[in-house]
Structures are given as structure tokens and as C-alpha cells.
Design a protein around this motif. Structure first.
Motif, PDB file in Angstrom:
ATOM      1  N   SER A 161      -4.609   3.163 -10.456  1.00  0.00           N
ATOM      2  CA  SER A 161      -4.509   3.026  -8.999  1.00  0.00           C
ATOM      3  C   SER A 161      -5.646   3.772  -8.296  1.00  0.00           C
ATOM      4  O   SER A 161      -6.218   3.266  -7.326  1.00  0.00           O
ATOM      5  N   HIS A 164      -8.877   1.727  -8.675  1.00  0.00           N
ATOM      6  CA  HIS A 164      -8.955   0.573  -7.776  1.00  0.00           C
ATOM      7  C   HIS A 164      -9.120   1.003  -6.323  1.00  0.00           C
ATOM      8  O   HIS A 164      -9.757   0.292  -5.536  1.00  0.00           O
ATOM      9  N   ARG A 165      -8.596   2.178  -5.982  1.00  0.00           N
ATOM     10  CA  ARG A 165      -8.832   2.695  -4.633  1.00  0.00           C
ATOM     11  C   ARG A 165     -10.316   3.012  -4.453  1.00  0.00           C
ATOM     12  O   ARG A 165     -10.908   2.696  -3.428  1.00  0.00           O
ATOM     13  N   LYS A 167     -12.794   1.580  -5.962  1.00  0.00           N
ATOM     14  CA  LYS A 167     -13.515   0.309  -5.885  1.00  0.00           C
ATOM     15  C   LYS A 167     -13.350  -0.324  -4.508  1.00  0.00           C
ATOM     16  O   LYS A 167     -14.305  -0.916  -3.973  1.00  0.00           O
ATOM     17  N   THR A 168     -12.168  -0.201  -3.915  1.00  0.00           N
ATOM     18  CA  THR A 168     -11.935  -0.763  -2.579  1.00  0.00           C
ATOM     19  C   THR A 168     -12.806  -0.054  -1.552  1.00  0.00           C
ATOM     20  O   THR A 168     -13.436  -0.693  -0.690  1.00  0.00           O
ATOM     21  N   ILE A 169     -12.861   1.278  -1.641  1.00  0.00           N
ATOM     22  CA  ILE A 169     -13.675   2.055  -0.697  1.00  0.00           C
ATOM     23  C   ILE A 169     -15.159   1.769  -0.926  1.00  0.00           C
ATOM     24  O   ILE A 169     -15.942   1.639   0.021  1.00  0.00           O
ATOM     25  N   LYS A 171     -16.490  -0.965  -1.964  1.00  0.00           N
ATOM     26  CA  LYS A 171     -16.786  -2.281  -1.403  1.00  0.00           C
ATOM     27  C   LYS A 171     -16.983  -2.195   0.108  1.00  0.00           C
ATOM     28  O   LYS A 171     -17.930  -2.776   0.659  1.00  0.00           O
ATOM     29  N   GLU A 172     -16.089  -1.454   0.783  1.00  0.00           N
ATOM     30  CA  GLU A 172     -16.229  -1.299   2.233  1.00  0.00           C
ATOM     31  C   GLU A 172     -17.510  -0.558   2.578  1.00  0.00           C
ATOM     32  O   GLU A 172     -18.217  -0.929   3.530  1.00  0.00           O
ATOM     33  N   SER A 353     -11.954  10.284  -3.155  1.00  0.00           N
ATOM     34  CA  SER A 353     -11.265   9.383  -4.084  1.00  0.00           C
ATOM     35  C   SER A 353     -11.837   9.486  -5.489  1.00  0.00           C
ATOM     36  O   SER A 353     -11.102   9.432  -6.476  1.00  0.00           O
TER      37      SER A 353
END
Length: 553
Positions: A161, A164-165, A167-169, A171-172, A353
Motif C-alpha cells: 500500500s 502504491h501511494r 507511485k500515485t504521488i 504520477k501527480e 511517503s
């Protein structure tokens, strides 16, 4: 546990309905008889790929169903409850394949997506194939084996988790950084435009006001002339102004009223008209007195209006919309500043993160190291029992922050030495085929004891093993069967004799058609089957005696 398996028109099986018990079930049969067909059919129930070629040649549809008891499988029961598929402490998986290759999956009679039957199947059965030891050479499989043994799911979930957090940040952040150049160019333009409009500083409704004032001053001469003309008509005309005429009319009206009182209302209205005329005259006089002809002020108004129109043309808006346009630019500029702040905030979030991910990954690595040492000892002891008395097994767990994955930062490597005095080396470089089979089997049995899956299938995992080593493998699987339902497809009598029960697979050909059957053997039949495995087609009193010695139940 698996209670029943029904197979219809699958491969060379026309129809089979098999009932199973707890403990270890040995499955044997002649070469080519299809010992693994039942396992292949079960795999279909668990979500394996469907192929129209597996349908029996003289049939148009294949169907396989498996019934499980869930009394000792709380995870599966909870899964069924969560998906509204529960059924009286039981679970029935069914799969059909049509001749066009399309298949359907059912759980407790309800049609479900294939992904659901796969998800549930993982909680019901674990299958260890005959080539599992080759997969053990791959680092990712070694990692899976260690994690299965450690059973630290919460740590794995935390790492996954947090990964993936990140990776999400990331990307943004990438999206914001890609737009940063355009944003900076737009900001520079806005700063110039806003500075120019700030300098002009038009207020809300100002253009309409100065436009009206300019119009008044531009027509001031006409206004004076018209106002004076109106005053002349209202009160200054020698030939009879409106005011004088009204006074005359009122006087005559009063005479009329003296003759007839009904005409009194006329006099009232004439008096009101006179008052309105007098007030209009006074208003015009006041307006004339206040009307100033100021050329300097008029010029200022002209310059202000001209600048407003110039800016409006420049920005492609109406002059009356200039104030609103100015405010919109200010808002956009503030938003761009907010984007810059967001960029800094995202960078901080990513840093935090990533640090959280590394913290979780370190905890996972520490758990892996702890269980790796435990597994080292057990596998080493296991391979000693499997005729490798000088062998040693070790798992290398190397934490490396540059390895960023959903599974953590560890590089895992299985090391082994088979002879005294030799250093530990990667298993792929040292172990022979037979040694690899024994090491792999030992790991599978040990890890299977730690996994919560209630039914385990070992499909010819004893390939490359014989003699006393095979007897040890048999005892290992039987021991595992004391607490877990175990199915073992084998060709070794030393392994088969350890089963709590024994299934025999037979293939018959009749009228040009081949059919496979599977039956449970009684004690006498088991002795005969073990003797066949020992001596081939020729069964002697010695092989029968040996078979009886091998049979434990």
C-alpha cells in the motif's frame, strides 16, 4: 477440505464422481493412464484457463464440480459471506466448457466472474506441481516461498500500500512538473497583464459612470439651451407661459366651482398641475446652476475613456467588462501561485511517503531475515533426511534501498552446499537435478505446514527420488496429512504406501474409445498395487511381502 469431485466429458474421462476423506490420499496408476486428469479437472474448477480441446471428443460440453466442507476454513467462509454466496457451511465450485471454447463459472449455483472463482480457490487448495522445484531457481519464487513460510501478510500489505501511494504521488508530481514550463510562461504573461491593469485600476461600474459623465459634458451647450427653452415655456414666456396660463385656468375654475360644487375636483387637479410645473421649473434652475463647463475635467474623462477602450481592445473584451476581466486574471495568477505551493507540497508528500515505504520495507526485511534463519535450519535438517547428510541450506536476505517494488527492498537468494568444505553458493549453480528435487520438496512440505490452505496437492513432486529417500518423502507427506488434507500423485511405492487411503487410475479402450476411471483401493488391492509399483508386471511373493511392509494403513 475437498469432499467430492465430479467430472463429466473432460479429456478421456466420460464420468467420474469421487468422494474424498481427510489425511493423505495416494494416487497411482499405469504410465499414460491419466493420473493427473483429476487434478487438471480440479484446476479448471479453481479458475485455470479453459480450452475446448479438453472436451471429450464425442461430447459438446465438459463440466467439472468440486464440493468443499468449510468447517475448518474461516477465511473461505468469510469470503463467501462478503460476496453473498454462503451456503450451509459448504461450497460448490462448478465450471462448464462449451465446444466453442466459452466457459462459465459458478459458486454455490450462482454465476460468477472467473476472477472470483480464482480468488476463492486460493483459500481452498494449494497445488504443487512436478516442476515446482525448477521455479525455485527464480528469485521471485524464492521470495514467495519465504513470505509464505513467514506468513507476514500485514507487513506485505503495508509495504504494498505504501509503494502504491508513492507511485500515485509520483504520477501527480510528474504531471505538475511537466506543466510547470507552460505554467511559468503563463504566469509571466499574467504578471505583466495584471500589473498593467493594476496601474489603470478601473473600479467596478466605473466605465459606465465616466461614459455617462463624458456624454453629459460633451453635450453641455445643448443641455443649457434646452433647459433655458423649457424654463421660458414654463414660466418666462411673455405671450403666456404654462404657469401663467394655469393660474388663469385655476381662477376661472374657481368661478365655475362657485356655480356648481361638482367642478371642485377640476380646480384641485389644476392646482396639482401648477405645483408640478413650478417644481419642474425649480429643478431645471437648480440643474442649470450646477452645470459647470470644466474643460480640464472633460479632458481627463476623455483620456480615461480612451485608455479603457485601448485596454479593452488589447484584451479582446468590452470596456464595460474590463473590471471583471482584471479580477479573473488576478484569480488565475493566484491559482498559479497555489500550483507552485502544491508542487512543493507534493514533493514533501513524496519524500514522506518514500520514507514511510522504507520504514515498512525495513520491518518486512527484518521479518524475512528472522524467518529465513528459521527456515534455514528446517530445510537443512530436511535435506539431511533426504540423503544429503552433509548438505547445508541458507537464505540470503539483502536489503537494498535502490530496489523499490511492491514486495519490498529485499534481494532474496537461496544458497546451498552439498559437500563438506564447499562454500554456500546459489542453488542454481550447485544442485544437481536430483538434489534440486529433494531440496524443493523439503521446502514445499515445510512451507505447506505454515500455510492456512486446508487441502494440498503434490503432483509427482517426487520425480528424481528413489530408495530410502522416497521413504522419507512418504513419511513427510503422511505427517503433513495428519493436519492437512493431502493428495499425492506418485509413481513411488515408498510414497504411496504412506497414504491414509489410495486411489488407482486406470485407462480402458473399448470400441475405439478410451476412458479413464479412478477407484479407491481396499487394503488387499493396495498391497497388489504397491507390488506392481515395486516389481512391474511380474508380481512375486517377495514383492507382495515388500508391499505389505510398505503399507502403513
Amino acid at each position: 477440505m475437498l469432499c467430492q469431485l465430479s467430472i463429466n466429458n473432460f479429456a478421456i474421462v466420460r464420468f467420474l464422481e469421487l468422494d474424498f476423506k481427510a489425511g493423505m490420499t495416494s494416487i497411482t496408476g499405469e504410465t499414460g493412464a491419466g493420473k493427473s486428469i483429476a487434478i487438471d479437472a480440479l484446476g479448471l474448477c479453481l479458475g485455470n484457463r479453459a480450452d475446448a480441446n479438453t472436451i471429450r471428443p464425442d461430447a459438446t460440453k465438459a463440466e467439472v464440480s468440486a464440493r468443499f466442507s468449510l468447517s475448518d476454513i474461516p477465511l473461505a467462509k468469510r469470503w463467501l459471506e462478503d460476496h453473498d454466496l454462503e451456503l450451509d457451511n459448504e461450497c460448490i465450485l462448478r465450471r462448464t466448457i462449451n465446444s466453442d471454447g466459452r466457459s462459465r463459472a459458478y459458486i454455490n449455483g450462482n454465476p460468477v466472474p472467473l476472477a472470483q472463482i480464482k480468488s476463492l480457490g486460493q483459500l481452498l487448495i494449494g497445488i504443487h506441481g512436478q516442476h515446482a522445484h525448477h521455479a525455485m531457481l527464480k528469485s521471485e519464487h524464492q521470495l514467495t516461498l519465504l513470505d509464505s513460510y513467514a506468513n507476514h501478510k500485514m507487513l506485505l500489505d503495508s509495504v504494498s500500500s505504501s509503494y502504491h501511494r508513492c507511485k500515485t504521488i509520483e504520477k501527480e508530481l510528474q504531471q505538475l512538473e511537466l506543466a510547470q514550463h507552460e505554467r511559468l510562461a503563463r504566469k509571466q504573461l499574467l504578471q505583466y497583464q495584471v500589473e498593467e491593469l493594476n496601474e489603470f485600476a478601473i473600479s467596478e461600474g466605473e466605465f459606465e459612470t465616466i461614459e455617462a459623465e463624458h456624454k453629459k459634458l460633451a453635450n453641455s451647450t445643448a443641455l443649457i439651451e434646452l433647459c433655458r427653452s423649457q424654463l421660458h415655456i414654463l414660466q418666462e414666456n411673455d405671450q403666456g407661459s404654462i404657469e401663467s396660463l394655469l393660474n388663469t385656468s385655476i381662477s376661472q375654475g374657481q368661478d365655475l366651482e362657485s356655480y356648481d360644487a361638482e367642478l371642485g375636483s377640476v380646480v384641485v387637479m389644476l392646482n396639482e398641475a401648477l405645483i408640478q410645473v413650478q417644481e419642474s421649473s425649480s429643478e431645471l434652475e437648480r440643474y442649470l446652476d450646477g452645470l459647470e463647463l470644466d474643460p480640464e475635467y472633460f479632458e481627463q474623462l476623455e483620456l480615461r475613456i480612451s485608455k479603457a477602450l485601448q485596454l479593452a481592445r488589447k484584451h479582446h473584451v468590452n470596456a464595460a467588462e474590463l473590471f471583471a476581466y482584471h479580477q479573473a486574471l488576478l484569480t488565475e495568477l493566484n491559482d498559479l501561485d497555489s500550483d507552485e505551493d502544491r508542487l512543493d507540497e507534493i514533493r514533501n508528500q513524496l519524500s514522506n511517503s518514500q520514507q514511510a515505504y522504507l520504514n515498512h520495507a525495513r520491518k518486512l526485511s527484518q521479518s524475512r531475515s528472522r524467518y529465513a534463519k528459521e527456515l534455514d535450519k528446517k530445510v537443512t535438517q530436511s535435506i539431511h533426511e533426504l540423503s544429503m547428510p552433509k548438505g547445508k541450506f541458507s537464505i540470503s536476505v539483502n536489503f537494498n534501498e535502490s530496489i523499490i517494488s511492491p514486495h519490498g527492498c529485499d534481494g532474496i537468494e537461496f544458497l546451498v552446499t552439498t559437500n563438506p568444505g564447499q562454500p554456500l553458493q546459489p542453488i542454481a549453480k550447485v544442485a544437481s537435478g536430483g538434489e534440486l528435487s529433494r531440496i524443493g520438496l523439503g521446502i514445499q512440505v515445510i512451507t505447506a505446514k505454515k500455510v492456512a490452505t486446508p487441502t494440498l496437492i503434490f503432483d509427482e513432486v517426487d520425480v528424481g527420488i528413489s530408495g530410502p529417500t522416497a521413504a522419507v518423502v512418504g513419511r513427510m507427506l503422511r505427517s503433513l496429512g495428519e493436519s492437512t488434507q493431502v493428495f499425492c500423485v506418485t509413481h513411488l511405492p515408498q510414497v504411496a504406501g504412506n497414504g491414509h487411503q489410495h486411489m488407482f487410475v486406470n485407462k480402458n479402450s473399448k470400441a475405439g474409445k478410451t476412458e479413464t476411471s479412478m477407484v479407491q483401493l481396499d487394503k488387499e488391492q493396495r498391497v497388489e498395487e504397491l507390488a506392481r509399483l515395486l516389481g512391474g508386471d511380474t508380481i512375486t511373493s517377495n514383492t507382495l511381502a515388500n508391499a505389505k511392509e510398505l503399507l502403513l494403513s
